[in-house]
Design a protein around this motif. Structure first.
Motif, PDB file in Angstrom:
ATOM      1  N   MET A 212       0.812  -1.222   0.000  1.00 57.54           N
ATOM      2  CA  MET A 212       0.000   0.000   0.000  1.00 57.54           C
ATOM      3  C   MET A 212       0.848   1.277   0.000  1.00 57.54           C
ATOM      4  O   MET A 212       0.520   2.254  -0.662  1.00 57.54           O
ATOM      5  CB  MET A 212      -0.942   0.006   1.204  1.00 57.54           C
ATOM      6  CG  MET A 212      -1.948   1.141   1.124  1.00 57.54           C
ATOM      7  SD  MET A 212      -3.273   1.023   2.338  1.00 57.54           S
ATOM      8  CE  MET A 212      -4.349  -0.175   1.578  1.00 57.54           C
ATOM      9  N   GLU A 334      -3.405   6.146   9.394  1.00 55.35           N
ATOM     10  CA  GLU A 334      -4.564   6.027   8.479  1.00 55.35           C
ATOM     11  C   GLU A 334      -4.402   4.814   7.571  1.00 55.35           C
ATOM     12  O   GLU A 334      -5.351   4.084   7.296  1.00 55.35           O
ATOM     13  CB  GLU A 334      -4.694   7.288   7.619  1.00 55.35           C
ATOM     14  CG  GLU A 334      -5.413   8.436   8.307  1.00 55.35           C
ATOM     15  CD  GLU A 334      -5.503   9.672   7.407  1.00 55.35           C
ATOM     16  OE1 GLU A 334      -5.250   9.554   6.186  1.00 55.35           O
ATOM     17  OE2 GLU A 334      -5.824  10.745   7.942  1.00 55.35           O
ATOM     18  N   ILE A 335      -3.159   4.619   7.098  1.00 54.78           N
ATOM     19  CA  ILE A 335      -2.871   3.498   6.188  1.00 54.78           C
ATOM     20  C   ILE A 335      -3.093   2.162   6.903  1.00 54.78           C
ATOM     21  O   ILE A 335      -3.724   1.253   6.359  1.00 54.78           O
ATOM     22  CB  ILE A 335      -1.425   3.611   5.644  1.00 54.78           C
ATOM     23  CG1 ILE A 335      -1.351   4.755   4.623  1.00 54.78           C
ATOM     24  CG2 ILE A 335      -0.965   2.306   5.005  1.00 54.78           C
ATOM     25  CD1 ILE A 335       0.053   5.225   4.314  1.00 54.78           C
ATOM     26  N   THR A 336      -2.597   2.065   8.138  1.00 59.38           N
ATOM     27  CA  THR A 336      -2.735   0.785   8.848  1.00 59.38           C
ATOM     28  C   THR A 336      -4.192   0.500   9.201  1.00 59.38           C
ATOM     29  O   THR A 336      -4.619  -0.655   9.206  1.00 59.38           O
ATOM     30  CB  THR A 336      -1.838   0.734  10.105  1.00 59.38           C
ATOM     31  OG1 THR A 336      -2.083   1.877  10.922  1.00 59.38           O
ATOM     32  CG2 THR A 336      -0.373   0.694   9.727  1.00 59.38           C
ATOM     33  N   GLN A 337      -4.991   1.545   9.463  1.00 59.08           N
ATOM     34  CA  GLN A 337      -6.426   1.340   9.720  1.00 59.08           C
ATOM     35  C   GLN A 337      -7.117   0.831   8.465  1.00 59.08           C
ATOM     36  O   GLN A 337      -7.954  -0.077   8.509  1.00 59.08           O
ATOM     37  CB  GLN A 337      -7.083   2.640  10.198  1.00 59.08           C
ATOM     38  CG  GLN A 337      -8.555   2.468  10.602  1.00 59.08           C
ATOM     39  CD  GLN A 337      -8.782   1.403  11.669  1.00 59.08           C
ATOM     40  OE1 GLN A 337      -8.189   1.447  12.740  1.00 59.08           O
ATOM     41  NE2 GLN A 337      -9.630   0.412  11.379  1.00 59.08           N
ATOM     42  N   LYS A 338      -6.726   1.404   7.321  1.00 61.33           N
ATOM     43  CA  LYS A 338      -7.301   0.971   6.040  1.00 61.33           C
ATOM     44  C   LYS A 338      -6.931  -0.496   5.766  1.00 61.33           C
ATOM     45  O   LYS A 338      -7.763  -1.283   5.299  1.00 61.33           O
ATOM     46  CB  LYS A 338      -6.781   1.874   4.914  1.00 61.33           C
ATOM     47  CG  LYS A 338      -7.529   1.674   3.607  1.00 61.33           C
ATOM     48  CD  LYS A 338      -7.058   2.610   2.512  1.00 61.33           C
ATOM     49  CE  LYS A 338      -7.803   2.298   1.219  1.00 61.33           C
ATOM     50  NZ  LYS A 338      -7.157   2.835   0.036  1.00 61.33           N
ATOM     51  N   LEU A 339      -5.694  -0.849   6.089  1.00 60.01           N
ATOM     52  CA  LEU A 339      -5.244  -2.229   5.886  1.00 60.01           C
ATOM     53  C   LEU A 339      -6.018  -3.196   6.779  1.00 60.01           C
ATOM     54  O   LEU A 339      -6.348  -4.303   6.367  1.00 60.01           O
ATOM     55  CB  LEU A 339      -3.739  -2.345   6.180  1.00 60.01           C
ATOM     56  CG  LEU A 339      -2.817  -1.837   5.074  1.00 60.01           C
ATOM     57  CD1 LEU A 339      -1.415  -1.611   5.604  1.00 60.01           C
ATOM     58  CD2 LEU A 339      -2.783  -2.810   3.901  1.00 60.01           C
ATOM     59  N   GLU A 340      -6.309  -2.763   7.994  1.00 58.94           N
ATOM     60  CA  GLU A 340      -7.104  -3.597   8.910  1.00 58.94           C
ATOM     61  C   GLU A 340      -8.505  -3.817   8.329  1.00 58.94           C
ATOM     62  O   GLU A 340      -8.994  -4.951   8.285  1.00 58.94           O
ATOM     63  CB  GLU A 340      -7.200  -2.918  10.278  1.00 58.94           C
ATOM     64  CG  GLU A 340      -7.955  -3.735  11.308  1.00 58.94           C
ATOM     65  CD  GLU A 340      -8.207  -2.945  12.587  1.00 58.94           C
ATOM     66  OE1 GLU A 340      -9.385  -2.703  12.913  1.00 58.94           O
ATOM     67  OE2 GLU A 340      -7.231  -2.572  13.255  1.00 58.94           O
ATOM     68  N   ASP A 341      -9.132  -2.728   7.858  1.00 55.66           N
ATOM     69  CA  ASP A 341     -10.481  -2.833   7.269  1.00 55.66           C
ATOM     70  C   ASP A 341     -10.464  -3.761   6.061  1.00 55.66           C
ATOM     71  O   ASP A 341     -11.338  -4.622   5.913  1.00 55.66           O
ATOM     72  CB  ASP A 341     -10.993  -1.447   6.845  1.00 55.66           C
ATOM     73  CG  ASP A 341     -11.132  -0.493   8.033  1.00 55.66           C
ATOM     74  OD1 ASP A 341     -11.181  -0.981   9.181  1.00 55.66           O
ATOM     75  OD2 ASP A 341     -11.169   0.736   7.805  1.00 55.66           O
ATOM     76  N   GLU A 342      -9.450  -3.584   5.203  1.00 56.08           N
ATOM     77  CA  GLU A 342      -9.343  -4.428   4.007  1.00 56.08           C
ATOM     78  C   GLU A 342      -9.033  -5.876   4.394  1.00 56.08           C
ATOM     79  O   GLU A 342      -9.467  -6.815   3.732  1.00 56.08           O
ATOM     80  CB  GLU A 342      -8.234  -3.907   3.088  1.00 56.08           C
ATOM     81  CG  GLU A 342      -8.626  -2.650   2.328  1.00 56.08           C
ATOM     82  CD  GLU A 342      -7.551  -2.206   1.347  1.00 56.08           C
ATOM     83  OE1 GLU A 342      -6.522  -2.901   1.222  1.00 56.08           O
ATOM     84  OE2 GLU A 342      -7.754  -1.161   0.711  1.00 56.08           O
TER      85      GLU A 342
END
Length: 365
Positions: A212, A334-342
């Motif tokens: 990402m 923000e990136i790691t939160q998005k990765l968790e959601d994905e």
């Protein structure tokens, strides 16, 4: 004869676990061979791994037919299949588990339903149920380290269940996970219960971070940092680990027999063909950690991996890398939160596909 390269990793205090399970690898004796020849010390599984195992083999057909008679839902049927595999794998690893330092290794992980990733009480209830069904000392129940997962992790540890916290990407969340583990142990102590045989790992996902972040680095003129952000994050996580598990709060529990919650490096196969296929394994070898790798990565390391004590090398560089991201306006949280959601979605999809495949199989029966 030269020492097996995978086995050499163990000399630096790191355990290599296999990120794969199916019936064939157990029944053929290949899992035992990996223990004997490569020094493999545990197994992790997830919905995507089981989806591949069950849909690409006829090994499960008979059990699907049998379990269909009593299972109320397709999900219940799936866990019937999975529990059987996990029990057999746990039995294969019982020798590792019962070595001189009992429980240092030899764990096999089974994940709760990915559909429960954002549901606290249901996750805690299923963790308890799966723990009872597998009925092996050397099993770990996987719970995602989501915000709702944290109290479920604490409750499960307090109930005496071994937990593999999965789907970790960010440093703030990782620190919250260590707190959930310690709080669960403190709850047990307060109730006068033993904490000696409880084990836990915190699975920090690596290569997905770089997948990402790397395109963003090119845009910001930071191309020289490609493939470095995940490793930098992992090194900083290890700093947190050392701080937390050397604290006064921890020492009180350690005196009662508690074991630190080891960091486990997950998602260790290189997704970028420009990177060495053993990159993420080689960069993070160090004491009191675990690395779970797919078979292909283990085979690649056996062939051309380099085992060395690398985890605490370049700590300043790791700090600098994350600082450069910040300065460039890249928000890693923000990136790691998005990765968790994905990540939740990436486990939901194969699980849905798996349940559909089992349904189709039931119709044929």
């Amino acid at each position: 004869m030269a020492t097996n390269k995978v086995k050499q990793i163990h000399n630096f205090g790191q355990s290599i676990w296999l990120d794969f399970i199916d019936r064939e690898i157990i029944s053929s004796g290949n899992l035992k061979k990996l223990i004997d020849e490569d020094g493999i010390r545990g197994v992790t599984s997830n919905p995507a791994i089981f989806e591949k195992a069950i849909t690409s083999s006829a090994d499960y057909d008979e059990d699907i037919k049998t379990l269909s008679k009593d299972a109320k839902t397709t999900e219940e049927l799936f866990f019937g299949l999975a529990v059987k595999d996990i029990q057999h794998a746990a039995d294969v690893f019982s020798g590792v588990y019962n070595e001189e330092v009992k429980g240092a290794d030899g764990y096999v992980s089974l994940e709760v339903s990915p559909f429960l990733a954002l549901k606290t009480e249901e996750t805690a209830a299923q963790a308890k149920e799966l723990w009872a069904k597998v009925d092996r000392e050397n099993v770990m129940i996987k719970i995602p380290g989501t915000k709702p997962g944290l109290p479920a992790i604490q409750q499960s540890i307090a109930a005496g269940i071994n937990i593999n916290v999965t789907l970790l990407f960010g440093l703030p969340r990782y620190e919250e996970v260590t707190d959930a583990y310690i709080s669960g142990l403190e709850e047990r102590v307060a109730k006068g219960e033993s904490i000696e045989n409880i084990a836990s790992v915190a699975s920090f996902f690596l290569s997905r971070i770089d997948v990402m972040v790397d395109p963003m680095l090119d845009e910001k003129g930071l191309g020289d940092l490609k493939g470095e952000v995940a490793i930098a994050s992992a090194k900083k996580a290890y700093e947190i680990y050392k701080r937390v598990f050397n604290s006064e709060r921890w020492k009180k529990l350690e005196a009662k027999g508690a074991r630190p919650q080891r960091l486990l490096w997950a998602s260790t196969s290189s997704k970028n063909p420009d990177f060495k296929d053993t990159k993420y394994v080689e960069a993070l070898i160090g004491p009191d950690t675990v690395d779970t790798a797919p078979l292909e990565t283990i085979e690649a390391f056996r062939d051309h991996g380099v085992a060395a004590n690398t985890l605490e090398e370049g700590m300043d560089k790791a700090t600098e890398t994350l600082e450069k991201l910040k300065q460039a306006g890249i928000n890693i949280d923000e990136i790691t939160q998005k990765l968790e959601d994905e990540g939740i979605e990436k486990f939901n999809k194969p699980f849905e596909k798996l349940l559909k495949a089992i349904e189709d199989q039931q119709k044929k029966a």
